[in-house]
Write a protein that holds these residues in place. Sequence first.
Motif, mmCIF file in Angstrom:
data_model
loop_
_atom_site.group_PDB
_atom_site.id
_atom_site.type_symbol
_atom_site.label_atom_id
_atom_site.label_comp_id
_atom_site.label_asym_id
_atom_site.label_seq_id
_atom_site.Cartn_x
_atom_site.Cartn_y
_atom_site.Cartn_z
ATOM 1 N N LEU A 1 -11.434 -5.349 -4.894
ATOM 2 C CA LEU A 1 -11.283 -4.444 -6.039
ATOM 3 C C LEU A 1 -11.380 -5.222 -7.342
ATOM 4 N N ALA B 1 -9.747 3.377 2.249
ATOM 5 C CA ALA B 1 -9.997 2.585 1.040
ATOM 6 C C ALA B 1 -10.836 1.352 1.354
ATOM 7 N N TRP C 1 0.855 -1.183 0.000
ATOM 8 C CA TRP C 1 0.000 0.000 0.000
ATOM 9 C C TRP C 1 0.892 1.234 0.000
ATOM 10 N N GLN D 1 -10.558 3.533 -8.862
ATOM 11 C CA GLN D 1 -11.739 4.069 -8.196
ATOM 12 C C GLN D 1 -11.984 5.545 -8.538
ATOM 13 N N LYS E 1 -1.930 1.309 -3.536
ATOM 14 C CA LYS E 1 -2.566 2.588 -3.214
ATOM 15 C C LYS E 1 -2.828 3.403 -4.484
ATOM 16 N N PHE F 1 -5.434 1.576 -6.694
ATOM 17 C CA PHE F 1 -6.774 1.794 -6.149
ATOM 18 C C PHE F 1 -7.296 3.173 -6.545
#
Length: 194
Positions: A186, A157, A111, A147, A140, A143
């Motif tokens: 995810l 998250a 992350w 998103q 990170k 994501f």
Amino acid sequence: MQTAAHLHIAEAYYLVLDLEATCTPKDKRIPRTQRETIEIGAVMLNAKSRCIEGAFQQFIRPILNPHLTPYCQTLTTIDQATIDQAPTFTEGLTALLHWANSFGNHCLCAWGEYDRRQLQRDCHRHHIKYPFGERYLDVKKTFATLQRTGEMGLLAALTKLNLGFEGQRHRAIDDAQNTARLMVKLHENLVNMD
């Protein structure tokens, strides 16, 4: 439209890593260059099945700042007695690599960039060649891209994906497991969008 291909890697596994390091309150901050790993946590996530197939956890004894601050002990819940009995970074990294290599080819991921940079600093400090090469997946950043959000912390998250945090925050093994859970969710969300 985003697709599941954004999480695809050529390797058979994701090596999801998290580190905890020596730390102090913000008003007495240890420079990043002097922070040392005190816990390695990792999970091996099968890139095809999206199942966690193994977990690794190891405490590490620091050498520059061998005594953990009360702040660090409270934040991480890692006590001094545990650290005093822990192996060196070199021994811990060797154990991690032995465990990880037993799964075959894998891509290191975490992350954000902090864990990779901390690992690189510790390798340099102990005169060890950084063992993971250039291949790295910043979960990170991935994501945030998928998103369509700004970068955020792991807890935020997880909340965005309707996942609660499992375990103890600021513990490497739990952070690694939660990062892997987020990656699975995810991927499921992306597959459902295709």
